[in-house]
Design an enzyme around this catalytic site. Structure first.
Site, mmCIF file in Angstrom:
data_model
loop_
_atom_site.group_PDB
_atom_site.id
_atom_site.type_symbol
_atom_site.label_atom_id
_atom_site.label_comp_id
_atom_site.label_asym_id
_atom_site.label_seq_id
_atom_site.Cartn_x
_atom_site.Cartn_y
_atom_site.Cartn_z
ATOM 1 N N ASP A 36 0.816 -1.213 0.000
ATOM 2 C CA ASP A 36 0.000 0.000 0.000
ATOM 3 C C ASP A 36 0.849 1.262 0.000
ATOM 4 O OD1 ASP A 36 0.961 -0.420 2.564
ATOM 5 O OD2 ASP A 36 -0.997 -0.804 3.451
ATOM 6 N N ASN A 82 -7.472 -3.796 14.647
ATOM 7 C CA ASN A 82 -8.856 -4.095 14.257
ATOM 8 C C ASN A 82 -8.916 -5.216 13.217
ATOM 9 O OD1 ASN A 82 -7.913 -2.891 11.949
ATOM 10 N ND2 ASN A 82 -9.409 -1.215 11.912
ATOM 11 N N HIS A 92 -7.138 -5.372 10.412
ATOM 12 C CA HIS A 92 -6.881 -5.013 9.015
ATOM 13 C C HIS A 92 -5.584 -5.641 8.514
ATOM 14 C CE1 HIS A 92 -4.706 -0.951 10.046
ATOM 15 N NE2 HIS A 92 -3.831 -1.923 9.954
ATOM 16 N N GLU A 151 -9.661 -2.375 5.664
ATOM 17 C CA GLU A 151 -10.306 -2.194 6.955
ATOM 18 C C GLU A 151 -11.511 -3.129 7.087
ATOM 19 O OE1 GLU A 151 -8.900 -0.451 9.087
ATOM 20 O OE2 GLU A 151 -7.758 1.126 8.083
HETATM 21 P P1 PGA Z 1 2.257 -2.194 13.001
HETATM 22 O O1 PGA Z 1 1.076 -2.109 11.967
HETATM 23 O O2 PGA Z 1 3.223 -3.207 12.429
HETATM 24 O O3 PGA Z 1 2.865 -0.827 13.030
HETATM 25 O O4 PGA Z 1 1.686 -2.628 14.303
HETATM 26 C C1 PGA Z 1 0.517 -3.276 11.473
HETATM 27 C C2 PGA Z 1 -0.676 -2.905 10.650
HETATM 28 O O5 PGA Z 1 -1.388 -1.965 11.019
HETATM 29 O O6 PGA Z 1 -0.909 -3.576 9.626
#
Ligand code: PGA
Length: 246
Positions: free
Chosen positions: A67, A136, A138, A143
Site C-alpha cells: 500500500d 482491528n 486489518h 479495513e
Molecule cells: P504495526 O502495523 O506493524 O505498526 O503494528 C501493522 C498494521 O497496522 O498492519
C-alpha cells in the site's frame, strides 16, 4: 495454518528473516510481498545483516508493497516508498526497478490501481507475502467491511487507523485520509503468506484471528483459507489466545 510461537520480538524477526532467506535460496528470482509498519522492522534489520554477511543476493529479487498513502510523494518521509528505501532497499543489492509500490501521487488513481494489480499478476504473484495485522484485524489498508473479492483499490482510512499512524506525523491533520492498497483477493494470490504479530497491543487481534470464522468484519480472517499460511507470534501477542485454552 501453521502457528509458530516465539519468545519475543527478536526471535520473531529472526524466524521471519530465515523463512525469507530460504525462499530466496530456493528461487533467486523470488517475488516478495512486503509490508510497512513497525512489526517488520526487525525482520528487515535481520535481512540487512544477512546481506552484509553475504548470506543473500537480492539482484534478481522483485518486491511488491501492499500500500501507499495518497498524496505523499516518494521522497516524503512518511511515504511508504521512503520507508522501504530507508529501512531495507538502500541497504541491500536490490534494483530500484524491481521494487514496486503503488504511486500515491498518480494523476489517475483508478488507473493506478488497475496498473498495479496487473503488475502483481504479471511479475508475481508473490512467492511469499509478509504481513502485519492491525489491532482491528486489518491487513494492508483493508479495513473491516472490505470485500474478500477486492483487488487493488482506493480506501478511505478509518479514524482508528489514522490515529494509530498519527505517531509518525507532526499532527493528526497531516495524516493522509486515503490510500491505495492491494485488496484481500490480491493478497490471497500469493503462494505463501507469513503473518507477524508482536506485543500485547496485538493480543486481542490474535485471539480473534485464531477464534473467528471467516468474516469481512475481520479482514485477517480471510487468510485462514489460504493453502500455505504461517503465523509467527510472540508470547505477548499470543497470551490471550492461550488464556481461553487453559
Ligand atoms: P504495526 O502495523 O506493524 O505498526 O503494528 C501493522 C498494521 O497496522 O498492519
Amino acid at each position: 495454518m501453521n502457528i509458530i510461537v516465539v519468545k519475543d520480538y527478536k526471535e520473531l524477526s529472526e524466524r521471519a528473516c530465515s523463512i525469507i532467506e530460504n525462499q530466496i535460496e530456493m528461487r533467486a528470482a523470488s517475488v516478495l510481498g512486503l509490508a510497512t509498519g513497525s512489526t517488520p522492522l526487525g525482520t528487515y534489520q535481520e535481512l540487512i545483516q544477512g546481506y552484509e554477511e553475504g548470506r543473500t543476493d537480492y539482484s534478481r529479487v522483485s518486491t511488491f508493497n501492499l500500500d501507499e498513502y495518497i498524496g505523499l510523494s516518494p521522497d516524503h518521509p512518511q511515504s511508504y516508498r521512503y520507508f522501504m528505501n530507508q529501512k531495507l532497499f538502500s541497504h541491500i543489492n536490490i534494483s530500484d526497478e524491481n521494487t514496486y509500490i503503488p504511486d500515491g501521487k498518480a494523476e489517475d488513481l483508478q488507473k493506478e490501481c488497475i496498473r498495479y494489480e496487473r503488475l502483481v499478476e504479471e511479475i508475481g504473484p508473490p512467492d511469499l507475502q509478509l504481513l502485519g495485522i492491525g489491532e482491528n484485524g486489518h491487513i494492508g489498508f483493508n479495513e473491516p467491511g472490505t470485500s474478500f473479492e477486492s483487488e487493488t483499490h482506493i480506501v478511505q482510512l478509518t479514524d482508528s487507523t489514522r490515529e494509530a499512524n498519527a505517531r509518525f506525523f507532526s499532527s493528526m491533520e497531516d495524516v493522509p485520509t486515503q490510500a491505495v492498497t492491494m485488496g484481500i483477493r490480491s493478497i490471497l494470490k500469493s503462494r505463501r503468506i507469513l503473518l507477524l504479530a508482536s506485543g500485547e497491543r496485538k493480543a486481542t487481534a490474535i485471539k480473534q484471528f485464531i477464534e473467528s470464522e471467516r468474516t469481512e468484519q475481520f479482514p485477517a480472517s480471510s487468510l485462514k483459507d489460504h493453502q500455505d499460511m504461517t503465523l509467527i507470534v510472540d508470547q505477548a501477542a499470543y497470551q490471550k489466545a492461550i488464556e481461553k485454552e487453559t
